[in-house]
Design a protein around this motif. Sequence first.
Motif, PDB file in Angstrom:
ATOM      1  N   THR A   1      35.463  37.178  26.991  1.00  0.00           N
ATOM      2  CA  THR A   1      36.805  36.589  27.048  1.00  0.00           C
ATOM      3  C   THR A   1      37.691  37.288  26.021  1.00  0.00           C
ATOM      4  O   THR A   1      37.204  37.939  25.090  1.00  0.00           O
TER       5      THR A   1
ATOM      6  N   GLN B   1      36.882  36.009  22.604  1.00  0.00           N
ATOM      7  CA  GLN B   1      35.711  36.637  21.995  1.00  0.00           C
ATOM      8  C   GLN B   1      36.056  38.017  21.440  1.00  0.00           C
ATOM      9  O   GLN B   1      35.616  38.392  20.354  1.00  0.00           O
TER      10      GLN B   1
ATOM     11  N   HIS C   1      46.447  38.594  23.008  1.00  0.00           N
ATOM     12  CA  HIS C   1      46.189  38.556  24.444  1.00  0.00           C
ATOM     13  C   HIS C   1      47.152  39.480  25.174  1.00  0.00           C
ATOM     14  O   HIS C   1      46.753  40.260  26.064  1.00  0.00           O
TER      15      HIS C   1
ATOM     16  N   ASP D   1      40.406  42.592  34.474  1.00  0.00           N
ATOM     17  CA  ASP D   1      39.976  41.224  34.769  1.00  0.00           C
ATOM     18  C   ASP D   1      38.858  41.275  35.798  1.00  0.00           C
ATOM     19  O   ASP D   1      38.975  41.949  36.830  1.00  0.00           O
TER      20      ASP D   1
ATOM     21  N   ILE E   1      35.571  33.405  35.707  1.00  0.00           N
ATOM     22  CA  ILE E   1      35.955  32.610  34.542  1.00  0.00           C
ATOM     23  C   ILE E   1      34.718  31.957  33.946  1.00  0.00           C
ATOM     24  O   ILE E   1      33.669  31.857  34.583  1.00  0.00           O
ATOM     25  N   THR E   2      34.853  31.523  32.720  1.00  0.00           N
ATOM     26  CA  THR E   2      33.777  30.811  32.051  1.00  0.00           C
ATOM     27  C   THR E   2      34.380  29.635  31.312  1.00  0.00           C
ATOM     28  O   THR E   2      35.601  29.564  31.127  1.00  0.00           O
TER      29      THR E   2
ATOM     30  N   GLY F   1      35.611  27.838  28.291  1.00  0.00           N
ATOM     31  CA  GLY F   1      36.051  28.249  26.972  1.00  0.00           C
ATOM     32  C   GLY F   1      35.996  27.099  25.999  1.00  0.00           C
ATOM     33  O   GLY F   1      35.224  26.145  26.166  1.00  0.00           O
TER      34      GLY F   1
ATOM     35  N   ALA G   1      38.131  30.132  30.878  1.00  0.00           N
ATOM     36  CA  ALA G   1      38.693  31.347  30.294  1.00  0.00           C
ATOM     37  C   ALA G   1      38.314  32.528  31.173  1.00  0.00           C
ATOM     38  O   ALA G   1      37.180  32.624  31.650  1.00  0.00           O
ATOM     39  N   ALA G   2      39.259  33.422  31.398  1.00  0.00           N
ATOM     40  CA  ALA G   2      39.022  34.590  32.227  1.00  0.00           C
ATOM     41  C   ALA G   2      38.070  35.561  31.537  1.00  0.00           C
ATOM     42  O   ALA G   2      38.114  35.738  30.309  1.00  0.00           O
ATOM     43  N   LEU G   3      37.199  36.167  32.334  1.00  0.00           N
ATOM     44  CA  LEU G   3      36.271  37.166  31.816  1.00  0.00           C
ATOM     45  C   LEU G   3      36.827  38.563  32.077  1.00  0.00           C
ATOM     46  O   LEU G   3      37.292  38.871  33.175  1.00  0.00           O
TER      47      LEU G   3
END
Length: 244
Positions: free
Chosen positions: A167, A170, A189, A201, A205-206, A208, A214-216
């Motif tokens: 992310t 991260q 960002h 992208d 997503i995961t 967050g 949150a987009a990976l």
Amino acid sequence: MPESPTAPALFPVTVDVVALTVRNDTLNVLLITRLIDPFRGMLALPGGFVLAGEDLPTAASRELAEETGVERIPGHLEQLASYGPKGRDPRGDVLTVAHLLLAPDFPVLSAGSDAERADWYPVDKVLDGGLQLAFDHRRIFEDALERAKSKLEYSPLGAAFCGEEFTIAQLRGVYEAVWGTRLDPRNFHRKATGTPGFLEDTGRITAGDAGRPAALFRLVEAARPAAGQPGRVVLNPPLMRPRD
């Protein structure tokens, strides 16, 4: 009568590795506790003598394996600089070729060779003098740290500290740990996702913070290690670190 050419000096060559990773939001360096003299019992960078017929990257990888149990080096390994040969080793003239490793967090499996112990240590403990290093390893460490900070500005190697997918939060944590400063989340960002040749992208997503999705992201194809050497990809515009 002209003087005869001076005979070339003969001295051993070693490699030393400054391995950096981010653990628990803190930049760490991999150090060993020396098992033999000189500097027995002191902390040092992993390294050792280059064997006959061995190239430098192979020697660096072998020494990491022998002294830390890490058989397959993750992340990005590059040559840093040469040091010596005079005055850096009490046993005599020794030239060392230092390497910098930027890697995701990986376990130190076991100490071996001339290392009594191998473990990760917070970088700040070395910088503030709480941890003393053998030989001239403090100087090598400081040079490597500055190289890492600069690399994050102009190359996509900040992602070398992350996994295959990550992310933006991260990735921002990596930059904050390496640069030793807090960054504005929205501004980071915008810069990270808007810099050409850096991130793409994944469409996944995961979960967050606080369960928010949150987009990976991942490195673009041209910047991945499999597609070449990520250290040679230049970010334009760079992600400049804050200056005091």
